[in-house]
Design a protein around this motif. Structure first.
Motif, short mmCIF file in Angstrom:
data_model
loop_
_atom_site.label_atom_id
_atom_site.label_comp_id
_atom_site.label_asym_id
_atom_site.label_seq_id
_atom_site.Cartn_x
_atom_site.Cartn_y
_atom_site.Cartn_z
N SER A 1 0.79 -1.23 0.06
CA SER A 1 0.06 -0.46 0.18
C SER A 1 1.38 1.44 0.28
N GLY A 2 2.35 1.38 0.27
CA GLY A 2 2.84 2.66 0.66
C GLY A 2 3.73 2.90 -0.64
N ILE A 3 4.21 1.55 -1.63
CA ILE A 3 4.14 1.55 -2.59
C ILE A 3 3.04 2.58 -3.68
N LEU A 4 2.28 2.18 -3.89
CA LEU A 4 0.99 2.15 -4.33
C LEU A 4 0.43 3.76 -4.05
N LEU A 5 0.64 4.42 -3.11
CA LEU A 5 0.04 5.38 -2.40
C LEU A 5 1.17 6.23 -3.31
N ARG B 1 -5.49 3.72 -7.63
CA ARG B 1 -6.78 3.82 -8.33
C ARG B 1 -7.95 3.96 -7.19
N VAL B 2 -8.66 4.49 -7.83
CA VAL B 2 -10.37 4.76 -7.14
C VAL B 2 -11.27 3.61 -7.77
N LEU B 3 -11.07 2.66 -6.29
CA LEU B 3 -12.32 1.59 -6.57
C LEU B 3 -13.45 2.06 -5.67
#
Length: 148
Positions: free
Chosen positions: A86-90, A96-98
């Motif tokens: 999640s840190g890498i994604l954020l 992306r919005v789900l």
């Protein structure tokens, strides 16, 4: 099945039921990074509560009587993967919005908690590198010495 396992399954059912009852407070849209973070933290919180309970039950046992083992709880090791992801994604801007339905939230919560319940008895042994089942691994002291 032990009484503690039955209690944990009942608590999982209570948490999932609570998620259903309070579903209107769960966000229908969430970034993928935050979703993974929330579910990963739920997984780690379940691990923490179980470990605190086991430590509370074992508090009178001497540390000298516990074997040294080169292993760690698989559940704790896996629990950090979603937090890092999640840190890498954020922070990387990949999130992306789900759109998440009420039943998807409920299924995700149930899936995470049941996965944690299933993994609770497994450890990663370092020498030799393998995964093995050990329901009593709370009694180990992580050490560098090879167990006898």
């Amino acid at each position: 099945m032990k009484a503690s396992e039955k209690t944990e399954l009942a608590l999982i059912a209570a948490v999932v039921t609570t998620a259903v009852l309070f579903n209107r407070y769960l966000p229908p849209r969430i970034e993928s990074g935050y979703l993974i973070l929330v579910l990963g933290l739920l997984f780690l919180f379940q691990t923490l509560l179980r470990d605190l309970w086991l430590l509370f039950r074992q508090r009178s046992r001497s540390r000298d009587s516990m074997p040294v083992a080169n292993c760690m709880c698989l559940e704790a090791g896996i629990g950090f993967v979603p937090v890092v992801a999640s840190g890498i994604l954020l922070w990387g801007g990949f999130s992306r919005v789900l759109n998440i339905s009420v039943w998807a939230w409920t299924g995700a919560v149930a899936g995470v908690l049941l996965t944690g319940f299933w993994l609770k008895d497994y450890v990663i042994e370092l020498r030799p590198l393998r995964i093995r089942k050990d329901p009593d691994h709370i009694n180990f002291i992580f050490g560098r010495k090879q167990p006898k």
